[in-house]
Scaffold this motif. Structure first.
Motif, short mmCIF file in Angstrom:
data_model
loop_
_atom_site.label_atom_id
_atom_site.label_comp_id
_atom_site.label_asym_id
_atom_site.label_seq_id
_atom_site.Cartn_x
_atom_site.Cartn_y
_atom_site.Cartn_z
N VAL B 8 12.54 7.68 4.80
CA VAL B 8 12.82 8.68 5.63
C VAL B 8 11.87 9.84 6.27
CG1 VAL B 8 14.62 10.72 6.01
CG2 VAL B 8 15.33 8.55 4.60
N LYS B 9 11.02 10.08 5.23
CA LYS B 9 9.84 10.95 5.75
C LYS B 9 9.02 10.37 6.53
CE LYS B 9 9.09 14.09 1.52
NZ LYS B 9 8.55 13.86 0.34
N TYR B 10 8.55 8.79 6.70
CA TYR B 10 7.83 8.08 7.30
C TYR B 10 8.40 8.08 8.76
CZ TYR B 10 5.42 3.91 8.95
OH TYR B 10 4.56 3.15 9.57
N ILE B 11 9.73 7.80 8.78
CA ILE B 11 10.38 7.55 10.02
C ILE B 11 10.57 8.79 10.93
CG2 ILE B 11 12.67 7.09 11.15
CD1 ILE B 11 13.29 5.28 8.52
N ALA B 12 10.49 9.88 10.07
CA ALA B 12 10.75 11.27 10.79
C ALA B 12 9.16 11.51 11.27
CB ALA B 12 11.00 12.34 9.59
N LYS B 13 8.10 11.14 10.59
CA LYS B 13 6.87 11.34 11.11
C LYS B 13 6.64 10.48 12.25
CE LYS B 13 1.94 10.61 9.71
NZ LYS B 13 1.31 9.67 9.55
N LEU B 14 7.03 9.22 12.20
CA LEU B 14 6.97 8.48 13.26
C LEU B 14 7.44 9.00 14.73
CD1 LEU B 14 7.33 4.77 12.13
CD2 LEU B 14 5.18 5.83 12.89
N SER B 15 8.63 9.59 14.68
CA SER B 15 9.89 10.31 15.54
C SER B 15 9.16 11.57 15.95
CB SER B 15 10.97 10.05 15.18
OG SER B 15 11.37 9.05 14.40
N MET B 16 7.95 12.22 15.24
CA MET B 16 7.61 13.42 15.28
C MET B 16 8.49 14.67 15.11
SD MET B 16 4.52 13.69 18.11
CE MET B 16 3.26 12.49 18.09
N LEU B 17 9.31 14.24 14.02
CA LEU B 17 10.35 15.32 13.59
C LEU B 17 9.94 16.11 12.49
CD1 LEU B 17 13.44 13.06 14.78
CD2 LEU B 17 12.72 15.12 15.91
N LYS B 18 10.52 17.09 12.06
CA LYS B 18 10.01 17.70 10.80
C LYS B 18 11.66 18.15 10.25
CE LYS B 18 5.66 19.67 10.37
NZ LYS B 18 4.96 20.51 11.38
N PHE B 19 11.81 17.77 8.84
CA PHE B 19 13.13 18.27 8.34
C PHE B 19 12.79 19.02 7.00
CE2 PHE B 19 14.08 14.48 10.70
CZ PHE B 19 15.05 15.05 11.50
N GLU B 20 13.64 19.72 6.55
CA GLU B 20 13.64 20.41 5.29
C GLU B 20 13.95 19.42 4.22
OE1 GLU B 20 12.78 23.60 4.95
OE2 GLU B 20 12.79 23.82 7.01
N GLU B 21 13.42 19.65 2.96
CA GLU B 21 13.58 18.91 1.89
C GLU B 21 15.07 18.30 1.65
OE1 GLU B 21 10.84 17.64 0.35
OE2 GLU B 21 11.60 16.11 -0.57
#
Lengths: 486, 98
Positions: B8-21
């Motif tokens: 999920v972290k990887y997909i978020a990074k590819l999508s240029m999105l940041k999320f809380e833990e």
């Protein structure tokens, strides 16, 4: 044991990815013009700007052009193909994805035959060719910003991917030249590498000869001429061999060729991930090509250069060299074929085109379509040579006059008094007087120095301003000299 | 098939999105629920079924004639752009040095 040079120990393995900008009037998914040059961001609309909610509609001509290339490469044309999204972030890609084709491209496996430097033929496999949209253009040298022009965003591209069948920079250049020639004959791409309408990236690796596995490859980009493709590939092959010889490893990376420095260096960019997460584009239904449409395009295919070379050598009896030169550009072959319809002296015609017409056209940088001497008039000039009215040498003078004079060549010959003198009586008088004026040379000839014949021929040509029929002069000279010995 | 929090972290990074833990944790659970649901497809025998790329199976008649139509007038082109310069879209510098 024989010590092999590093270049002999290793085998280069090269595959090319060629991007051909298609010569359509409009972009691939919207009706904006592809016209170039144009003021920045003047050919854009909500579709190619990637605004939310817009829908792409595929350009019929782009599909037709892809089918044409497929037929030309003897490829399997997929009558059903799928568009996919290739996802990555870059400012010149407004949607955040490029519409491309992935698992099922419009053109499948095919091949391209190239001619190597020694004249042998080699077939290079073509893995696929697929339709996609071009990205915009970024300008990086403006202060703290990158400026983006989206005129190019959405211009149709055909990406043509070769098998890793290429073994040297020279082979790569030959593949690219042959492919470009086909694109020009199909009239689907203008093939201008300097302006970027034909672009080429190379995947390069080396391996020990006899090894069947591939080595680690690098990708070289930014080679914007045939010469640079060859140079950049040879540079990268040498660099990889050096690394391996030093016991080091080749690192998989993308390199940018710098033509001024003659070196390739790793690309620096924020674009750090190559996980494109391809998936079928829900905005575009599968592309279906009907059998009727495919057959219609097939029946309208132009004759391609390879077939023309065959025909010029077999039907017209031209040497392969001539056939190669005459088919290099579509306009040259069009010019030649039109002229060949008016004269049967094809070799003489070919000579004139290769030595005079192409020289002038290159010097003046003009297209043969607008050449001052139309094919029909050139054919008449050729006939004046073959019928003996003028010599090949005089023909060049007539040719020069014709460039700025619309008269027929016969008229020019008559007006300028350039007809060849084949009249034996007249020539005999001239030759006799030359022999009388040069007794020493006559004596030398009679003493066995036959080479001096050339001196007499030269004198005759000088006196007749090159208009004497060379064959008549030769036979008359021989018989008159023989007479003076008796 | 299931995903981990690192996926999920990887997909978020590819999508240029940041999320809380905690968001990442709940996404991981939600993603896995969707994947579980999709796993039902594996119960079917699809040997002779061709892949469906698009809900509209036939793409007939979707082609457009290659005829130029008007593009946007330049005064409208940059209306949605955060920054404009020299008739270009202006964005933060992409390449660090020339």
């Amino acid at each position: 044991m024989i010590e092999l040079l590093p270049t002999e120990k290793y085998e280069p393995v090269i595959g090319l990815e060629v991007h051909a900008q298609l010569k359509t009037n409009t972009k691939i998914f919207c009706s904006c013009s592809t016209g170039y040059p144009a003021p920045p961001n003047s050919n854009v609309c909500p579709v190619c700007l990637g605004h939310p909610g817009v829908l792409p509609v595929l350009n019929e001509s782009a599909v037709e052009f892809a089918i044409k290339l497929g037929i030309a490469l003897n490829s399997r044309v997929n009558l059903r193909s799928i568009f996919a999204r290739k996802n990555y972030f870059y400012p010149d890609l407004p949607k955040g994805y490029q519409i491309s084709q992935f698992s099922l491209p419009v053109v499948g496996e095919g091949e391209l035959e190239i001619t190597l430097e020694d004249g042998t033929k080699k077939k290079i496999g073509v893995t696929r060719a697929h339709l996609e949209e071009d990205a915009g253009k970024s300008i990086h040298d403006r202060g703290d910003s990158t400026l983006v022009d989206l005129n190019r965003s959405g211009v149709p591209l055909l990406e043509i991917v070769s098998h890793p069948d290429i073994r040297s920079g020279a082979e790569a250049a030959s593949y690219l030249r042959t492919l470009r020639q086909i694109l020009l004959y199909l009239d689907i791409c203008d093939g201008n590498m300097e302006e970027g309408s034909l672009r080429c990236d190379a995947n390069i690796s080396v391996r020990l000869r006899g090894e069947t596995r591939f080595g680690t490859k690098t990708e070289v980009k930014n080679m914007n001429s045939f010469k640079n493709v060859e140079k950049a590939i040879n540079f990268e092959i040498a660099r990889q061999i050096d690394l391996l010889e030093e016991g080091r490893e080749v690192v998989q990376q993308t390199l940018l060729w710098n033509a001024d420095k003659g070196t390739a260096s790793p690309m620096r960019s924020k674009e750090d991930s190559h996980d494109y997460r391809y998936f079928p584009d829900p905005d575009l239904p599968p592309l279906e090509i009907s059998n009727e449409w495919f057959e219609k395009i097939k029946s309208e295919m132009p004759e391609l250069p390879a077939r023309k070379v065959e025909r010029y050598t077999n039907e017209f009896g031209l040497p392969p060299y001539d056939a190669g030169v005459l088919t290099q550009q579509p306009e040259t072959s069009r010019y030649f074929e039109e002229a060949a319809g008016f004269t049967s002296a094809r070799k003489e015609l070919s000579n004139l085109i290769m030595t005079e017409v192409l020289k002038v056209a290159n010097e003046k940088k003009i297209s043969l379509a607008e050449f001052a001497i139309e094919p029909k008039r050139l054919a008449k000039l050729v006939d004046l040579i073959t019928s003996g009215v003028i010599s090949g040498k005089i023909a060049k003078d007539v040719f020069a006059i014709m460039l700025s004079d619309e008269s027929e060549p016969e008229e020019i010959v008559k007006r300028e008094g350039l007809s060849q003198i084949s009249d034996s009586d007249e020539l005999e008088k001239i030759i006799t007087s030359i022999l009388n004026d040069n007794p020493a040379q006559v004596a030398e000839y009679l003493a066995g120095k036959e080479k001096i014949l050339g001196f007499f021929v030269g004198q005759v040509m000088k006196q007749t301003k090159g208009k004497a029929n060379p064959a008549t002069v030769n036979s008359l000279l021989l018989s008159l000299l023989k007479r003076s010995s008796g | 098939m299931s995903v981990t929090i690192d996926d999920v972290k990887y997909i978020a990074k590819l999508s240029m999105l940041k999320f809380e833990e905690e968001e990442l944790t709940s996404f991981t659970q939600e993603f896995n629920k969707i994947l579980e649901y999709m796993d039902q497809l594996n119960e079917l025998d699809l040997t002779d079924v061709a892949p469906l790329y698009h809900p509209i199976e036939t793409g007939k008649g979707q082609l457009r004639k290659d005829e130029v139509k008007d593009s946007l007038p330049i005064e409208k082109t940059f209306l949605n752009a955060p920054a404009e310069s020299e008739q270009h879209f202006s964005v933060p510098k992409v390449i660090k040095e020339k």
